[in-house]
Design a protein around this motif. Structure first.
Motif, mmCIF file in Angstrom:
data_model
loop_
_atom_site.group_PDB
_atom_site.id
_atom_site.type_symbol
_atom_site.label_atom_id
_atom_site.label_comp_id
_atom_site.label_asym_id
_atom_site.label_seq_id
_atom_site.Cartn_x
_atom_site.Cartn_y
_atom_site.Cartn_z
ATOM 1 N N ARG A 48 0.835 -1.219 0.000
ATOM 2 C CA ARG A 48 0.000 0.000 0.000
ATOM 3 C C ARG A 48 0.863 1.260 0.000
ATOM 4 O O ARG A 48 0.523 2.253 -0.651
ATOM 5 C CB ARG A 48 -0.919 0.000 1.219
ATOM 6 N N ASP A 49 1.991 1.199 0.729
ATOM 7 C CA ASP A 49 2.906 2.350 0.728
ATOM 8 C C ASP A 49 3.426 2.623 -0.674
ATOM 9 O O ASP A 49 3.492 3.775 -1.122
ATOM 10 C CB ASP A 49 4.075 2.101 1.676
ATOM 11 N N TYR A 50 3.802 1.544 -1.375
ATOM 12 C CA TYR A 50 4.316 1.718 -2.739
ATOM 13 C C TYR A 50 3.209 2.161 -3.682
ATOM 14 O O TYR A 50 3.455 2.912 -4.637
ATOM 15 C CB TYR A 50 4.961 0.419 -3.229
ATOM 16 N N ASP A 51 1.979 1.705 -3.432
ATOM 17 C CA ASP A 51 0.850 2.160 -4.245
ATOM 18 C C ASP A 51 0.747 3.690 -4.211
ATOM 19 O O ASP A 51 0.550 4.340 -5.247
ATOM 20 C CB ASP A 51 -0.465 1.570 -3.719
ATOM 21 N N LYS A 52 0.900 4.243 -3.025
ATOM 22 C CA LYS A 52 0.784 5.699 -2.868
ATOM 23 C C LYS A 52 1.900 6.421 -3.615
ATOM 24 O O LYS A 52 1.653 7.450 -4.263
ATOM 25 C CB LYS A 52 0.806 6.064 -1.390
ATOM 26 N N ILE A 53 3.120 5.867 -3.500
ATOM 27 C CA ILE A 53 4.250 6.494 -4.197
ATOM 28 C C ILE A 53 4.034 6.454 -5.701
ATOM 29 O O ILE A 53 4.252 7.449 -6.415
ATOM 30 C CB ILE A 53 5.567 5.779 -3.823
ATOM 31 N N GLN A 55 1.219 6.156 -7.342
ATOM 32 C CA GLN A 55 0.117 7.030 -7.756
ATOM 33 C C GLN A 55 0.604 8.459 -7.972
ATOM 34 O O GLN A 55 0.178 9.152 -8.891
ATOM 35 C CB GLN A 55 -0.991 7.011 -6.697
ATOM 36 N N LYS A 56 1.525 8.897 -7.115
ATOM 37 C CA LYS A 56 2.065 10.248 -7.246
ATOM 38 C C LYS A 56 3.078 10.336 -8.384
ATOM 39 O O LYS A 56 3.180 11.370 -9.054
ATOM 40 C CB LYS A 56 2.730 10.677 -5.938
#
Length: 363
Positions: A48-53, A55-56
């Motif tokens: 999930r942390d990498y998903d956020k990165i 996405q940005k």
């Protein structure tokens, strides 16, 4: 005796993928040191942390590679492959991403694709001892042990205490009958990883092939202490104890091997021979009967595949022969003849089987 490397390559690949983004520190060994490798991402992050990165910043190759490794560790290979593909697309000279994708392909059995990635990664970073090791596994899959050995030699020259490479080179050397050199590699590997049950196990096999029974038994005992659930360790120690005349110790080890793995057919075969040598032919017949059930797996095989099956289980004709001997001891000559004929059918070149058939037919 030469030992094969059946299933070795896949088992190494299963352990080969780096958890590059879950290690302590800021980088993994594979990621660090290459000028073309994507800079490291923070440690201890979740998918999930990498998903956020991502996405940005969809072009963050490092985050994609780390998320790909995280997916791979969850056995989600389509998602892992997708992320590693994109990481390589974003940075085609990222040898770490190429190497990790190659390992992922290797784990899935796509050795041609794995080899292509390893070759490309090594063109960019020829001193990556880990990718040299990974490519050696691929060479092994192709049966090109000389090339595997060459890559292992290079990897070990770059990192002399690389335990995985020392272990694997030892296995290749042992397969080729060079047991002293194999023992030397295993010993060096133990200096780096003294808690590896696998290294002690394989050094024991090499010692046994050299006739160094006591050393082999010592290593098997060390291996059993480190990994008390390995059925093969108890089987090998039981077999060695049988050969050295320690029948009670051998029986104890075979019992343990079977307790761990009730379908370990060869253990029943050896345990049956121990019971027979102790005069318990009823129990021997029971064990031999369980052992020869493996033949049912081959009942529909072509002659060529049957040959391969028997090559993988060379003890099977002897199990019928020994059961025939026990049947004869029990006075059941009909069953003894049937088993002797089956042993001869499976190995028509064995004179002992032929002679037993002839003797029983004449009696």
């Amino acid at each position: 005796m030469k030992r094969t490397l059946a299933c070795v390559w896949v088992s190494f690949f299963l352990a080969a993928l780096l958890s590059a983004c879950q290690t302590s520190g800021t980088t993994s060994t594979r990621i660090a040191g290459g000028s073309q490798a994507t800079p490291p991402a923070p440690v201890g992050m979740t998918i999930r942390d990498y998903d956020k990165i991502i996405q940005k910043n969809p072009d963050d190759a490092r985050a994609r590679q780390c998320r790909g490794l995280a997916y791979a560790n969850k056995d989600d290979f389509p998602a892992a492959t997708s992320d590693l593909d994109l990481a390589v697309t974003i940075n085609p000279r990222d040898w770490a991403a190429l190497g990790n994708r190659g390992v992922l392909y290797g784990r899935r059995g796509f050795y041609e694709k794995a080899m292509k990635d390893f070759n490309q990664a090594l063109l960019i970073q020829p001193d990556s001892y880990e990718i040299l090791f990974d490519r050696a596994l691929c060479w092994g899959e192709y049966g090109k042990y000389d090339k595997a050995l060459a890559d292992l030699n290079r990897a070990i020259a770059l990192k002399p205490d690389y335990a995985k490479a020392l272990l694997f080179r030892g296995r290749v050397l042992a397969m080729n009958g060079n047991f002293p050199a194999a023992v030397n590699d295993y010993t060096e590997a133990i200096k780096t990883d003294s808690q590896s049950a696998t290294v002690y196990y394989h050094r024991a096999l090499a010692y046994a092939d050299m006739g160094e029974t006591e050393k082999a038994l010592q290593d098997l005992t060390a291996s059993a202490q480190l990994d008390p659930q390995n059925d093969k360790t108890f089987f090998e120690r039981g077999s060695l104890r049988q050969k050295s005349g320690d029948l009670s110790g051998a029986l104890s080890d075979l019992n343990e091997a079977i307790r761990i793995n009730r379908d370990y057919t060869k253990s029943y075969y050896v345990r049956g021979s121990i019971h027979a040598s102790m005069g318990d032919h009823r129990q021997a017949i029971e064990d031999y009967t369980f052992a020869v059930k493996i033949l049912h797996l081959a009942r529909h095989l072509s002659p060529a595949m049957m040959k391969k099956f028997l090559d993988a289980n060379p003890w099977l004709p002897d199990a019928f022969y020994l059961r025939a001997m026990s049947f004869e001891k029990q006075g059941d000559k009909g069953a003894a003849l049937a088993d002797a004929e089956k042993a001869e059918e499976l190995d028509p070149q064995n004179n002992a089987y032929k002679q037993m058939v002839q003797r029983l037919e004449q009696s």
